[in-house]
Design a protein around this motif. Structure first.
Motif, PDB file in Angstrom:
ATOM      1  N   GLY A 118       0.789  -1.231   0.000  1.00 10.62           N
ATOM      2  CA  GLY A 118       0.000   0.000   0.000  1.00 10.62           C
ATOM      3  C   GLY A 118       0.814   1.271   0.000  1.00 10.62           C
ATOM      4  O   GLY A 118       0.258   2.366  -0.095  1.00 10.62           O
ATOM      5  N   ALA A 119       2.117   1.181   0.122  1.00 10.43           N
ATOM      6  CA  ALA A 119       2.964   2.379   0.121  1.00 10.43           C
ATOM      7  C   ALA A 119       3.141   2.869  -1.313  1.00 10.43           C
ATOM      8  O   ALA A 119       3.167   2.074  -2.251  1.00 10.43           O
ATOM      9  CB  ALA A 119       4.324   2.061   0.737  1.00 10.43           C
ATOM     10  N   PRO A 120       3.245   4.181  -1.519  1.00 11.22           N
ATOM     11  CA  PRO A 120       3.447   4.687  -2.882  1.00 11.22           C
ATOM     12  C   PRO A 120       4.813   4.294  -3.416  1.00 11.22           C
ATOM     13  O   PRO A 120       5.788   4.222  -2.674  1.00 11.22           O
ATOM     14  CB  PRO A 120       3.330   6.201  -2.732  1.00 11.22           C
ATOM     15  CG  PRO A 120       3.649   6.468  -1.311  1.00 11.22           C
ATOM     16  CD  PRO A 120       3.185   5.257  -0.544  1.00 11.22           C
ATOM     17  N   ARG A 121       4.857   4.056  -4.709  1.00 12.57           N
ATOM     18  CA  ARG A 121       6.118   3.675  -5.342  1.00 12.57           C
ATOM     19  C   ARG A 121       7.002   4.909  -5.492  1.00 12.57           C
ATOM     20  O   ARG A 121       6.521   5.990  -5.809  1.00 12.57           O
ATOM     21  CB  ARG A 121       5.840   3.057  -6.709  1.00 12.57           C
ATOM     22  CG  ARG A 121       5.016   1.784  -6.589  1.00 12.57           C
ATOM     23  CD  ARG A 121       4.608   1.276  -7.923  1.00 12.57           C
ATOM     24  NE  ARG A 121       5.793   1.041  -8.745  1.00 12.57           N
ATOM     25  CZ  ARG A 121       5.738   0.621  -9.989  1.00 12.57           C
ATOM     26  NH1 ARG A 121       4.580   0.404 -10.567  1.00 12.57           N
ATOM     27  NH2 ARG A 121       6.834   0.424 -10.671  1.00 12.57           N
ATOM     28  N   PRO A 122       8.305   4.799  -5.283  1.00 12.29           N
ATOM     29  CA  PRO A 122       9.184   5.973  -5.377  1.00 12.29           C
ATOM     30  C   PRO A 122       9.235   6.567  -6.776  1.00 12.29           C
ATOM     31  O   PRO A 122       9.417   7.762  -6.940  1.00 12.29           O
ATOM     32  CB  PRO A 122      10.559   5.457  -4.962  1.00 12.29           C
ATOM     33  CG  PRO A 122      10.393   4.048  -4.548  1.00 12.29           C
ATOM     34  CD  PRO A 122       9.002   3.619  -4.844  1.00 12.29           C
ATOM     35  N   ASP A 166       6.785   6.874  -8.802  1.00 13.53           N
ATOM     36  CA  ASP A 166       5.521   7.502  -9.178  1.00 13.53           C
ATOM     37  C   ASP A 166       5.501   8.995  -8.901  1.00 13.53           C
ATOM     38  O   ASP A 166       4.643   9.703  -9.405  1.00 13.53           O
ATOM     39  CB  ASP A 166       4.352   6.836  -8.439  1.00 13.53           C
ATOM     40  CG  ASP A 166       4.051   5.449  -8.987  1.00 13.53           C
ATOM     41  OD1 ASP A 166       4.532   5.136 -10.093  1.00 13.53           O
ATOM     42  OD2 ASP A 166       3.334   4.688  -8.312  1.00 13.53           O
ATOM     43  N   THR A 167       6.424   9.514  -8.102  1.00  9.06           N
ATOM     44  CA  THR A 167       6.461  10.944  -7.832  1.00  9.06           C
ATOM     45  C   THR A 167       7.159  11.652  -8.986  1.00  9.06           C
ATOM     46  O   THR A 167       8.068  11.123  -9.614  1.00  9.06           O
ATOM     47  CB  THR A 167       7.202  11.236  -6.512  1.00  9.06           C
ATOM     48  OG1 THR A 167       8.521  10.725  -6.621  1.00  9.06           O
ATOM     49  CG2 THR A 167       6.491  10.605  -5.344  1.00  9.06           C
ATOM     50  N   SER A 168       6.718  12.864  -9.266  1.00  9.04           N
ATOM     51  CA  SER A 168       7.294  13.613 -10.381  1.00  9.04           C
ATOM     52  C   SER A 168       8.667  14.153  -9.996  1.00  9.04           C
ATOM     53  O   SER A 168       8.932  14.431  -8.826  1.00  9.04           O
ATOM     54  CB  SER A 168       6.369  14.764 -10.770  1.00  9.04           C
ATOM     55  OG  SER A 168       6.351  15.728  -9.744  1.00  9.04           O
TER      56      SER A 168
END
Length: 138
Positions: free
Chosen positions: A55-59, A61-63
């Protein structure tokens, strides 16, 4: 006599160039690849990798621009007491929301600076006679 000088110059030139050959003058140069010894490849003992959390955001995926802003300014943090006091003294609670969007609105009051300012802004570029603002009324 002229031919003799040319022939002697040619023989001297060939003789001096023959000294540059392998058998003549041989310089011992260092090998540029042998000057520094290459370090052996070693695998680091600890990578310090952590398994991903569900459930943690993928690194990735951030701009990149958000990552740059986080690196420069440290992300979003709470304002300090002095910053809050400064904003309150400046009238933070009295400010209209969306002031930038109402600046170009037709209902916004503007100050009429007269025709001189408009003429200066609308003047063509250059240093010709048409580029100069005149003080005489048209």
């Amino acid at each position: 006599m002229r031919k003799l000088v040319l022939i002697a110059t040619g023989i001297a030139l060939v003789g001096s160039l023959s000294a540059c050959g392998k058998n003549g003058y041989d310089r011992a140069r260092p090998d540029e690849f042998a000057v520094a010894r290459a370090a052996p490849l070693v695998i680091p003992p600890d990578f310090a990798l952590v398994p991903p959390r569900p459930g943690a955001p993928r690194p990735q995926d951030t701009s990149p621009s958000a990552q740059a802003l986080d690196a420069l300014y440290g992300g979003s943090q709470a304002r300090s007491a002095s910053e809050n006091a400064t904003l309150d003294a400046a009238g933070r609670t009295l400010a209209e929301p969306g002031a930038r969007s109402t600046a170009g609105s037709p209902t916004t009051n503007v100050v009429d600076k007269g025709s001189t300012t408009r003429d200066i802004i609308a003047a063509p570029e250059g240093d010709g006679q048409t580029a100069r603002a005149s003080t005489t009324p048209k």
